[in-house]
Write a protein that holds these residues in place. Sequence first.
Motif, mmCIF file in Angstrom:
data_model
loop_
_atom_site.group_PDB
_atom_site.id
_atom_site.type_symbol
_atom_site.label_atom_id
_atom_site.label_comp_id
_atom_site.label_asym_id
_atom_site.label_seq_id
_atom_site.Cartn_x
_atom_site.Cartn_y
_atom_site.Cartn_z
ATOM 1 N N TRP A 10 0.658 -1.394 0.035
ATOM 2 C CA TRP A 10 0.299 -0.089 0.228
ATOM 3 C C TRP A 10 0.684 1.295 -0.947
ATOM 4 O O TRP A 10 2.196 1.081 0.657
ATOM 5 N N PHE A 11 0.268 2.688 -0.521
ATOM 6 C CA PHE A 11 0.984 3.789 -0.658
ATOM 7 C C PHE A 11 0.254 4.947 -0.637
ATOM 8 O O PHE A 11 -0.714 4.418 -0.838
ATOM 9 N N PHE A 27 -1.103 -1.745 -6.445
ATOM 10 C CA PHE A 27 -1.695 -2.863 -7.391
ATOM 11 C C PHE A 27 -1.171 -4.382 -7.076
ATOM 12 O O PHE A 27 -0.005 -4.689 -7.302
ATOM 13 N N LEU A 28 -2.156 -4.856 -6.937
ATOM 14 C CA LEU A 28 -2.073 -6.204 -6.937
ATOM 15 C C LEU A 28 -1.590 -7.381 -7.714
ATOM 16 O O LEU A 28 -1.464 -6.895 -9.290
ATOM 17 N N ASP A 29 -1.241 -8.130 -8.188
ATOM 18 C CA ASP A 29 -0.400 -9.012 -8.547
ATOM 19 C C ASP A 29 -1.542 -9.458 -10.097
ATOM 20 O O ASP A 29 -1.448 -10.516 -11.005
ATOM 21 N N SER A 30 -2.630 -9.672 -9.357
ATOM 22 C CA SER A 30 -3.955 -10.086 -10.126
ATOM 23 C C SER A 30 -4.680 -8.817 -11.244
ATOM 24 O O SER A 30 -5.126 -9.290 -11.411
ATOM 25 N N GLY A 34 -6.388 -2.592 -5.623
ATOM 26 C CA GLY A 34 -7.285 -1.753 -4.059
ATOM 27 C C GLY A 34 -7.006 -0.327 -3.811
ATOM 28 O O GLY A 34 -6.107 0.160 -4.078
ATOM 29 N N ILE A 35 -7.680 -0.052 -2.981
ATOM 30 C CA ILE A 35 -8.116 1.192 -1.896
ATOM 31 C C ILE A 35 -8.258 0.793 -0.487
ATOM 32 O O ILE A 35 -9.782 0.354 -0.637
ATOM 33 N N LEU A 46 -11.785 -1.521 -1.182
ATOM 34 C CA LEU A 46 -12.339 -1.697 -2.307
ATOM 35 C C LEU A 46 -11.078 -1.856 -3.895
ATOM 36 O O LEU A 46 -10.353 -1.875 -3.101
ATOM 37 N N MET A 47 -12.508 -2.693 -4.313
ATOM 38 C CA MET A 47 -10.663 -3.155 -5.525
ATOM 39 C C MET A 47 -11.607 -3.239 -7.151
ATOM 40 O O MET A 47 -12.591 -3.298 -7.497
ATOM 41 N N PHE A 48 -10.551 -2.166 -7.588
ATOM 42 C CA PHE A 48 -11.206 -2.832 -8.869
ATOM 43 C C PHE A 48 -10.529 -3.353 -9.604
ATOM 44 O O PHE A 48 -9.084 -3.365 -10.163
#
Length: 69
Positions: A10-11, A27-30, A34-35, A46-48
Amino acid sequence: MNGDLSGARWFKSSRSETGSQCVEVAFLDSGMVGIRDSKNSTGPALMFAPGEWDAFTAGVVSGELDSPA
């Protein structure tokens, strides 16, 4: 949508001030983004999908999401 956030890095924005109201992004490996609330790191996130994130950030940059004066 199910996503594993255990390894997320996270940043916050470099313009973010200490103690201010901020969100964190990962920024996820998938490929998902994520927020979460920076003050509640164990709370919900939340995931987008990448396209959703791109549309959101484009709207922010263009001023589309600014509140009326």
